[in-house]
Design an enzyme around this catalytic site. Structure first.
Site, PDB file in Angstrom:
ATOM      1  N   TYR A   1     -17.028  -8.792   1.229  1.00  0.00           N
ATOM      2  CA  TYR A   1     -15.922  -9.245   0.388  1.00  0.00           C
ATOM      3  C   TYR A   1     -14.987 -10.214   1.118  1.00  0.00           C
ATOM      4  CZ  TYR A   1     -17.133  -6.061  -3.368  1.00  0.00           C
ATOM      5  OH  TYR A   1     -17.786  -5.443  -4.406  1.00  0.00           O
ATOM      6  N   ILE A   2     -14.935 -10.123   2.440  1.00  0.00           N
ATOM      7  CA  ILE A   2     -14.057 -11.018   3.198  1.00  0.00           C
ATOM      8  C   ILE A   2     -14.865 -12.088   3.922  1.00  0.00           C
ATOM      9  CG2 ILE A   2     -12.372 -11.123   5.100  1.00  0.00           C
ATOM     10  CD1 ILE A   2     -11.439  -9.767   2.408  1.00  0.00           C
TER      11      ILE A   2
ATOM     12  N   THR B   1     -14.941  -1.471   8.271  1.00  0.00           N
ATOM     13  CA  THR B   1     -14.513  -0.340   9.108  1.00  0.00           C
ATOM     14  C   THR B   1     -14.273   0.846   8.174  1.00  0.00           C
ATOM     15  OG1 THR B   1     -12.305  -1.340   9.040  1.00  0.00           O
ATOM     16  CG2 THR B   1     -13.494  -1.505  11.102  1.00  0.00           C
TER      17      THR B   1
ATOM     18  N   THR C   1     -10.100  -4.604   9.463  1.00  0.00           N
ATOM     19  CA  THR C   1      -8.953  -3.703   9.640  1.00  0.00           C
ATOM     20  C   THR C   1      -9.337  -2.609  10.626  1.00  0.00           C
ATOM     21  OG1 THR C   1      -8.394  -4.141   7.363  1.00  0.00           O
ATOM     22  CG2 THR C   1      -7.298  -2.264   8.403  1.00  0.00           C
TER      23      THR C   1
ATOM     24  N   ARG D   1      -5.561 -10.617   4.322  1.00  0.00           N
ATOM     25  CA  ARG D   1      -4.526  -9.959   3.502  1.00  0.00           C
ATOM     26  C   ARG D   1      -4.716 -10.302   2.042  1.00  0.00           C
ATOM     27  NH1 ARG D   1       0.492 -12.280   6.789  1.00  0.00           N
ATOM     28  NH2 ARG D   1       1.600 -10.313   6.874  1.00  0.00           N
TER      29      ARG D   1
ATOM     30  N   LYS E   1      -1.054  -5.134   9.780  1.00  0.00           N
ATOM     31  CA  LYS E   1      -2.042  -4.940   8.713  1.00  0.00           C
ATOM     32  C   LYS E   1      -1.993  -3.488   8.189  1.00  0.00           C
ATOM     33  CE  LYS E   1      -5.533  -5.314   6.043  1.00  0.00           C
ATOM     34  NZ  LYS E   1      -5.519  -6.148   4.850  1.00  0.00           N
TER      35      LYS E   1
ATOM     36  N   ARG F   1       2.062   0.199   0.838  1.00  0.00           N
ATOM     37  CA  ARG F   1       1.649   0.142  -0.578  1.00  0.00           C
ATOM     38  C   ARG F   1       1.120   1.510  -1.024  1.00  0.00           C
ATOM     39  NH1 ARG F   1       1.423  -3.554  -4.610  1.00  0.00           N
ATOM     40  NH2 ARG F   1      -0.381  -3.602  -5.985  1.00  0.00           N
TER      41      ARG F   1
ATOM     42  N   HIS G   1      17.085  -1.648 -12.198  1.00  0.00           N
ATOM     43  CA  HIS G   1      18.002  -1.607 -11.049  1.00  0.00           C
ATOM     44  C   HIS G   1      17.585  -2.724 -10.081  1.00  0.00           C
ATOM     45  CE1 HIS G   1      19.800  -0.318  -7.312  1.00  0.00           C
ATOM     46  NE2 HIS G   1      20.503   0.599  -7.956  1.00  0.00           N
TER      47      HIS G   1
ATOM     48  N   CYS H   1      -9.557  -0.559   1.156  1.00  0.00           N
ATOM     49  CA  CYS H   1      -8.441  -0.924   2.035  1.00  0.00           C
ATOM     50  C   CYS H   1      -7.359   0.138   2.003  1.00  0.00           C
ATOM     51  CB  CYS H   1      -7.876  -2.262   1.595  1.00  0.00           C
ATOM     52  SG  CYS H   1      -9.161  -3.496   1.400  1.00  0.00           S
TER      53      CYS H   1
HETATM   54  N1  SAJ Z   1      -2.766   0.819  -7.726  1.00  0.00           N
HETATM   55  C1  SAJ Z   1      -2.000   1.705  -8.464  1.00  0.00           C
HETATM   56  N2  SAJ Z   1      -0.748   1.336  -8.848  1.00  0.00           N
HETATM   57  C2  SAJ Z   1      -0.234   0.120  -8.525  1.00  0.00           C
HETATM   58  C3  SAJ Z   1      -0.996  -0.771  -7.763  1.00  0.00           C
HETATM   59  C4  SAJ Z   1      -2.266  -0.405  -7.367  1.00  0.00           C
HETATM   60  O1  SAJ Z   1      -2.445   2.824  -8.774  1.00  0.00           O
HETATM   61  O2  SAJ Z   1       0.902  -0.146  -8.937  1.00  0.00           O
HETATM   62  C5  SAJ Z   1      -4.133   1.196  -7.289  1.00  0.00           C
HETATM   63  C6  SAJ Z   1      -5.221   0.265  -7.809  1.00  0.00           C
HETATM   64  O3  SAJ Z   1      -5.644   0.633  -9.089  1.00  0.00           O
HETATM   65  C7  SAJ Z   1      -6.290   0.456  -6.746  1.00  0.00           C
HETATM   66  C8  SAJ Z   1      -5.480   0.668  -5.471  1.00  0.00           C
HETATM   67  O4  SAJ Z   1      -4.189   1.063  -5.883  1.00  0.00           O
HETATM   68  O5  SAJ Z   1      -7.060   1.623  -6.993  1.00  0.00           O
HETATM   69  C9  SAJ Z   1      -5.381  -0.544  -4.577  1.00  0.00           C
HETATM   70  O6  SAJ Z   1      -5.196  -1.730  -5.350  1.00  0.00           O
HETATM   71  P1  SAJ Z   1      -4.239  -2.931  -4.897  1.00  0.00           P
HETATM   72  O7  SAJ Z   1      -4.354  -3.990  -5.909  1.00  0.00           O
HETATM   73  O8  SAJ Z   1      -2.899  -2.421  -4.591  1.00  0.00           O
HETATM   74  O9  SAJ Z   1      -4.812  -3.395  -3.506  1.00  0.00           O
HETATM   75  P2  SAJ Z   1      -6.268  -3.822  -2.958  1.00  0.00           P
HETATM   76  O10 SAJ Z   1      -6.864  -2.643  -2.281  1.00  0.00           O
HETATM   77  O11 SAJ Z   1      -7.077  -4.534  -3.962  1.00  0.00           O
HETATM   78  O12 SAJ Z   1      -5.818  -4.901  -1.858  1.00  0.00           O
HETATM   79  C10 SAJ Z   1      -4.931  -4.513  -0.834  1.00  0.00           C
HETATM   80  C11 SAJ Z   1      -3.818  -5.557  -0.730  1.00  0.00           C
HETATM   81  N3  SAJ Z   1      -2.751  -5.064   0.139  1.00  0.00           N
HETATM   82  C12 SAJ Z   1      -1.453  -5.026  -0.278  1.00  0.00           C
HETATM   83  O13 SAJ Z   1      -1.105  -5.388  -1.381  1.00  0.00           O
HETATM   84  C13 SAJ Z   1      -0.464  -4.550   0.715  1.00  0.00           C
HETATM   85  C14 SAJ Z   1      -4.378  -6.852  -0.174  1.00  0.00           C
HETATM   86  O14 SAJ Z   1      -3.363  -7.801   0.055  1.00  0.00           O
HETATM   87  C15 SAJ Z   1      -5.141  -6.583   1.131  1.00  0.00           C
HETATM   88  O15 SAJ Z   1      -5.700  -7.747   1.673  1.00  0.00           O
HETATM   89  C16 SAJ Z   1      -6.261  -5.611   0.814  1.00  0.00           C
HETATM   90  O16 SAJ Z   1      -5.659  -4.385   0.364  1.00  0.00           O
HETATM   91  C17 SAJ Z   1      -7.085  -5.386   2.067  1.00  0.00           C
HETATM   92  O17 SAJ Z   1      -8.191  -5.944   2.130  1.00  0.00           O
HETATM   93  O18 SAJ Z   1      -6.623  -4.735   3.000  1.00  0.00           O
END
Ligand code: SAJ
Length: 423
Positions: free
Chosen positions: A13-14, A85, A120, A153, A205, A212, A243, A259
């Site tokens: 994917y990357i 990883t 990562t 990222r 990272k 999140r 707010h 991730c």
């Molecule tokens: N999710 C929720 N509620 C939310 C947001 C997400 O339940 O409000 C869930 C999603 O459905 C999913 C999981 O969290 O199951 C992760 O989704 P995501 O869109 O938050 O993130 P990823 O895993 O697709 O990508 C993340 C990103 N990191 C951050 O936003 C800090 C991305 O920038 C990174 O590059 C990526 O991880 C990575 O490869 O590490």
């Protein structure tokens, strides 16, 4: 040092988007993957990953000769390690792919080369694991060759755009290595490039994804509390977010992907004593599918023997990635309750998952099922028109776990509606 040729190790994917982006910016890139099948497929222009724009880009750079493909590492000016990883059974990071990738560079490493780790990794991996392996070449990191950690990222679904426009952190094992990394990535990165040391970049990272995870965990915990008190969580969050300093994320069926559901464990592993919050958030998010499964039975009773459809198996909306997906976990929980469950996943219609039978016709599946659960907010589900199914004879039920459907539209179409912490 001018870099004319790069070898990207790992075409997932990357790695694949990174290799293709370098290639489309004029660098000669060899994309290497140990999986012969991936290489064979790519040579036939079959891209094994769904990501908007990626297929076209890969085709273009293969056709132009700028991206070539190999199952072996080849001599290059710079090497980028972009291997997975994953974690082991006990949640410790499985660093075997990173070690193997570094080992495969050793015979080719030359004075003046640059090696970048993108995967990562737990803090100190670049210094304590990768550098000693590369030094088996007889060359010294930071003296004979440059070594840096630069995490990706990018957001799945927006990878090609974010690869170019996001800011990028480059952590060198010394200043010269960080500068060499910047000279490489500035070929295509338009966002700010920030230089630091390797261990800081690794921490950055992990902190990003962990924060999140924790923010999603609090949204999921609020969802459970709201459910208990008869509050509509979606309305409550909308109001709270007015707010100026509050930004609650969305609750859902849990956190998946390769991730956010994995990386926080690297911090817990590195220092369990000092990471209780990180661990708790992981546990909350990991138990969310169970909470959702219970919410479904609270709404519609025991599922044993009943025909249930689950819409979406991917780990989030509009991606094809099923890794660590809470939707898959939810499907298994419902099957364990005795549901006769069939899944529909538009991005992987023929997914092969133990115990889960797939359907590839959404309309037909909706017509055949007694209970329809929407588990992922895919575009195709968001735009579904319930009126299309209003002529179904038996009483039908839907459960919206991701709050994408309008309750009254479904009720008008004759469905009994249930939603996650929804009034
Ligand atoms: N999710 C929720 N509620 C939310 C947001 C997400 O339940 O409000 C869930 C999603 O459905 C999913 C999981 O969290 O199951 C992760 O989704 P995501 O869109 O938050 O993130 P990823 O895993 O697709 O990508 C993340 C990103 N990191 C951050 O936003 C800090 C991305 O920038 C990174 O590059 C990526 O991880 C990575 O490869 O590490």
């Amino acid at each position: 040092m001018s870099i004319k040729k790069i070898c990207v190790i790992g075409l997932g994917y990357i790695g694949l988007p990174t290799a293709s982006t370098f290639a489309s910016n004029g660098i000669d890139v060899v994309g290497m993957d140990v999986n012969q099948e991936i290489i064979n497929q790519l040579k036939q222009r079959n891209v094994h990953i769904f990501e908007p724009g990626l297929r076209e880009l890969v085709e273009k750079v293969i056709d132009s000769g700028k991206l070539s493909l190999s199952v072996e590492v080849v001599q290059a000016d710079a090497y980028i390690i972009a291997v997975p990883t994953p974690f082991l059974e006990d949640k410790r990071a499985d660093m075997r792919f990173v070690s193997a990738a570094a080992e495969s560079i050793v015979p080719h490493l030359k004075q003046g080369n640059l090696v970048i780790l993108e995967s990562t990794s737990p803090p100190r991996t670049t210094v304590d694991l990768v550098a000693p392996i590369l030094e088996q070449s007889g060359l010294k990191a930071g003296i004979d060759f440059s070594l840096a950690y630069s995490p990706e990222r990018v957001l799945p679904g927006k990878i090609l755009e974010e690869l170019i426009n996001n800011s990028r952190v480059i952590g060198g094992i010394d200043q010269t290595s960080a500068i060499a990394g910047r000279d490489l990535y500035k070929v295509f990165v338009k966002g700010e490039i920030i230089l630091t040391d390797a261990t800081t970049a690794e921490m950055v990272k992990l902190m990003e994804n962990t924060s999140r995870d924790i923010n999603i965990a609090i949204a999921n915990e609020f969802c459970r509390l709201a459910d208990k008190f008869g509050v509509d969580i979606w309305e409550a969050i909308q109001i709270a977010n007015l707010h100026p300093r509050v930004k609650i994320l969305k609750p859902g069926i849990g956190v998946g992907g390769h991730c956010i559901s994995v990386d926080p464990w690297f911090l817990v592993e590195a220092d369990p004593e000092d990471s209780p919050l990180v661990l708790t958030a992981r546990r909350v998010n990991d138990s969310q599918p169970e909470f959702v499964a219970q919410a479904i039975t609270r709404a519609f009773g025991e599922l044993s023997g009943r025909k249930v459809a689950i819409l979406g198996l991917a780990f989030k909306a509009d991606v094809d990635d099923l890794r660590e997906s809470p939707a898959v976990e939810l499907a298994h929980l419902l099957i364990n309750q005795g549901a006769r469950l069939t899944a529909y996943e538009p991005y992987k219609p023929n997914a092969n998952l133990p115990g889960i039978s797939m359907h590839n016709n959404l309309d037909q599946l909706i017509q055949e099922s007694e209970l329809i659960i929407v588990a992922v907010a895919h575009r195709q589900f968001r735009s579904l028109n319930p009126g299309k199914y209003s002529n179904l004879e038996n009483e039908r039920k839907i459960f919206d776990a991701v709050n994408i459907w309008n309750k009254s539209d479904w009720e008008v179409a004759g469905f009994k509606y249930g939603g996650l912490a929804k009034k």
